[in-house]
Design a protein around this motif. Structure first.
Motif, PDB file in Angstrom:
ATOM      1  N   ASP A 112      11.770  -7.464   5.258  1.00  0.00           N
ATOM      2  CA  ASP A 112      12.681  -6.687   6.103  1.00  0.00           C
ATOM      3  C   ASP A 112      12.126  -5.321   6.487  1.00  0.00           C
ATOM      4  N   ILE A 113      10.948  -4.967   5.981  1.00  0.00           N
ATOM      5  CA  ILE A 113      10.417  -3.630   6.245  1.00  0.00           C
ATOM      6  C   ILE A 113       9.840  -3.538   7.662  1.00  0.00           C
ATOM      7  N   ASP A 114       9.703  -2.317   8.149  1.00  0.00           N
ATOM      8  CA  ASP A 114       9.127  -2.105   9.471  1.00  0.00           C
ATOM      9  C   ASP A 114       7.597  -2.128   9.386  1.00  0.00           C
ATOM     10  N   PHE A 115       6.949  -2.169  10.532  1.00  0.00           N
ATOM     11  CA  PHE A 115       5.488  -2.302  10.576  1.00  0.00           C
ATOM     12  C   PHE A 115       4.784  -1.115   9.927  1.00  0.00           C
ATOM     13  N   GLN A 116       5.303   0.086  10.131  1.00  0.00           N
ATOM     14  CA  GLN A 116       4.670   1.282   9.564  1.00  0.00           C
ATOM     15  C   GLN A 116       4.682   1.226   8.034  1.00  0.00           C
ATOM     16  N   THR A 117       5.793   0.766   7.459  1.00  0.00           N
ATOM     17  CA  THR A 117       5.880   0.639   5.998  1.00  0.00           C
ATOM     18  C   THR A 117       4.944  -0.455   5.508  1.00  0.00           C
ATOM     19  N   LEU A 118       4.852  -1.552   6.263  1.00  0.00           N
ATOM     20  CA  LEU A 118       3.911  -2.629   5.912  1.00  0.00           C
ATOM     21  C   LEU A 118       2.494  -2.076   5.819  1.00  0.00           C
ATOM     22  N   GLU A 119       2.082  -1.312   6.820  1.00  0.00           N
ATOM     23  CA  GLU A 119       0.733  -0.735   6.824  1.00  0.00           C
ATOM     24  C   GLU A 119       0.507   0.169   5.612  1.00  0.00           C
ATOM     25  N   SER A 120       1.497   0.988   5.287  1.00  0.00           N
ATOM     26  CA  SER A 120       1.325   1.928   4.172  1.00  0.00           C
ATOM     27  C   SER A 120       1.189   1.181   2.844  1.00  0.00           C
ATOM     28  N   ILE A 121       1.894   0.053   2.697  1.00  0.00           N
ATOM     29  CA  ILE A 121       1.781  -0.745   1.470  1.00  0.00           C
ATOM     30  C   ILE A 121       0.426  -1.443   1.418  1.00  0.00           C
ATOM     31  N   LEU A 122      -0.013  -2.017   2.538  1.00  0.00           N
ATOM     32  CA  LEU A 122      -1.303  -2.711   2.561  1.00  0.00           C
ATOM     33  C   LEU A 122      -2.472  -1.750   2.338  1.00  0.00           C
ATOM     34  N   ARG A 123      -2.294  -0.476   2.700  1.00  0.00           N
ATOM     35  CA  ARG A 123      -3.338   0.530   2.485  1.00  0.00           C
ATOM     36  C   ARG A 123      -3.391   1.014   1.029  1.00  0.00           C
ATOM     37  N   ARG A 124      -2.355   0.777   0.285  1.00  0.00           N
ATOM     38  CA  ARG A 124      -2.167   1.405  -1.029  1.00  0.00           C
ATOM     39  C   ARG A 124      -3.299   1.074  -1.996  1.00  0.00           C
ATOM     40  N   GLU A 125      -3.963   2.113  -2.471  1.00  0.00           N
ATOM     41  CA  GLU A 125      -5.113   1.949  -3.372  1.00  0.00           C
ATOM     42  C   GLU A 125      -4.683   1.526  -4.780  1.00  0.00           C
ATOM     43  N   THR A 126      -3.484   1.969  -5.197  1.00  0.00           N
ATOM     44  CA  THR A 126      -3.030   1.738  -6.568  1.00  0.00           C
ATOM     45  C   THR A 126      -2.121   0.521  -6.708  1.00  0.00           C
ATOM     46  N   LEU A 127      -2.083  -0.321  -5.696  1.00  0.00           N
ATOM     47  CA  LEU A 127      -1.269  -1.532  -5.733  1.00  0.00           C
ATOM     48  C   LEU A 127      -1.777  -2.459  -6.847  1.00  0.00           C
ATOM     49  N   ASN A 128      -0.908  -2.794  -7.784  1.00  0.00           N
ATOM     50  CA  ASN A 128      -1.319  -3.540  -8.976  1.00  0.00           C
ATOM     51  C   ASN A 128      -1.056  -5.037  -8.758  1.00  0.00           C
ATOM     52  N   ALA A 129      -1.832  -5.645  -7.860  1.00  0.00           N
ATOM     53  CA  ALA A 129      -1.585  -7.043  -7.491  1.00  0.00           C
ATOM     54  C   ALA A 129      -2.879  -7.751  -7.138  1.00  0.00           C
TER      55      ALA A 129
END
Length: 371
Positions: A112-129
């Motif tokens: 349900d998130i917008d495109f800008q939020t999607l980009e910020s999550i995909l850029r995230r260096e500390t994403l533990n996945a």
């Protein structure tokens, strides 16, 4: 709107952008000084409070959202917190998304998130996945976005709505099996991209890629060690299917990733461990796994499938049922309070413990967590 120099010249004023229940909650606060918030209307109430400049109500909405924050709603709340310019809530959302990334990415709210939020999550260096989980989540989002834009559910359209965000997925850092059986067969990548990535894995001279090829840093787990020394007895520490358990509380929100456990004191041995985390009798996480100990007095990590969110100032119960070599190490000189970085952890005995573990000594020497 009704009185004073800026009053409107009509008896009825329409407010199409505010939910009626949220508007009523705001009026109730203004006239009765009562704050009545509910999970399904709190975002709309926050919008109304911001629009009509009611700061105390807005703060109450943010506090409500922070206490109800979980992996299921963190991505949606991240999007909203940026929209409402609430940096503290944004930071809280990132803490949850980083630590419980795989749960957050697999949640319905992620789509349900917008495109800008999607980009910020995909850029995230500390994403533990794992990167394959990031890839699959992006495709799920693209499918829902196609529906939002009334586009046919085709591979071409999924790629179209993802746009350049596709290249933020670090596909070259996937395990080769994940790439070969997942991303390479998804149809989203072009034939040239697929070939180049296969060459990236196998060739000495690697091709240039548009995808980010450096693995995410993720999060570094912290370890809270509650014993000052350890020992072993000649008459063994017996398990016999009984439970070793301890209660703990923290002063800041953390995410328990697993426990550090002792192993054999007479050479290398394999153990089976059923670990469990409970709050007021409710199981929040459990896992059954094996680990290998090398005969040293070191601790050996055993992980939950997903990190478990722990709220401050509440006691939780950590338990383990061990099966393996009974001549094993155990902790001594236990501490009731341990400082781990910025987090203070308190320990107390658990009534679930039927095998001798307590604050002063026993098993479960370490809590492994993200903060």
């Amino acid at each position: 709107m009704f009185y004073g120099e800026l009053a409107e010249d009509k008896d009825e004023i329409r407010i199409p952008d505010v939910d009626p229940a949220a508007f009523l909650a705001m009026l109730k606060y203004i006239y009765c000084d009562e704050i009545d918030l509910a999970a399904d209307t709190v975002l709309a109430t926050l919008y109304a409070a911001k629009k009509y400049i009611v700061p105390h109500l807005a703060r109450a909405c943010v506090n409500f959202l922070e206490t109800s924050l979980s992996a299921k709603n963190a991505c949606v709340l991240l999007s909203q917190s940026c929209l409402f310019e609430e940096p503290d809530l944004t930071q809280r959302c990132w803490e949850v998304i980083d630590a419980q990334a795989e749960l957050a990415l697999k949640s319905e709210g992620f789509c349900d998130i917008d495109f800008q939020t999607l980009e910020s999550i995909l850029r995230r260096e500390t994403l533990n996945a794992k990167e394959i989980v990031v890839f699959e989540a992006a495709l799920n989002w693209a499918e829902v976005e196609c529906q939002r834009q009334d586009l046919a559910l085709s591979i071409e359209n999924k790629r179209k709505v993802l746009g350049k965000a596709l290249y933020l997925i670090r596909i070259p850092t996937m395990a080769l099996d994940d790439f070969a059986n997942g991303a390479a067969q998804s149809g989203v990548l072009t034939l040239n991209e697929t070939n180049d990535i296969f060459l990236w894995y196998t060739a000495a001279k690697k091709p240039e890629l548009q995808f980010v090829s450096k693995a995410r840093k993720g999060l570094v787990p912290q370890r809270c060690h509650r014993f000052q020394s350890c020992a072993y007895r000649s008459n063994q520490w017996r398990y016999r299917g009984r439970c070793d358990s301890i209660q703990f509380a923290v002063d800041k929100r953390v995410f328990i990733a697993g426990f550090g456990l002792y192993g054999s004191s007479c050479g290398s041995a394999e153990y089976s461990a059923k670990i469990e985390l409970k709050r007021q009798g409710v199981v929040l996480g459990q896992n059954l796994s094996k680990y290998f100990s090398d005969g040293s007095s070191n601790t050996f990590p055993v992980w939950f499938e997903y990190p478990v969110q722990i709220e401050p100032d509440t006691f939780y119960t950590a338990s383990v049922i061990l099966d393996g070599n009974e001549l094993s190490y155990f902790g001594q000189e236990g501490m009731t309070e341990v400082q781990c970085g910025k987090v203070t952890v308190q320990f107390q005995c658990s009534s679930d413990s039927t095998n001798g573990t307590g604050v002063q000594g026993g098993q479960i020497p370490e809590l492994i967590f993200y903060a």
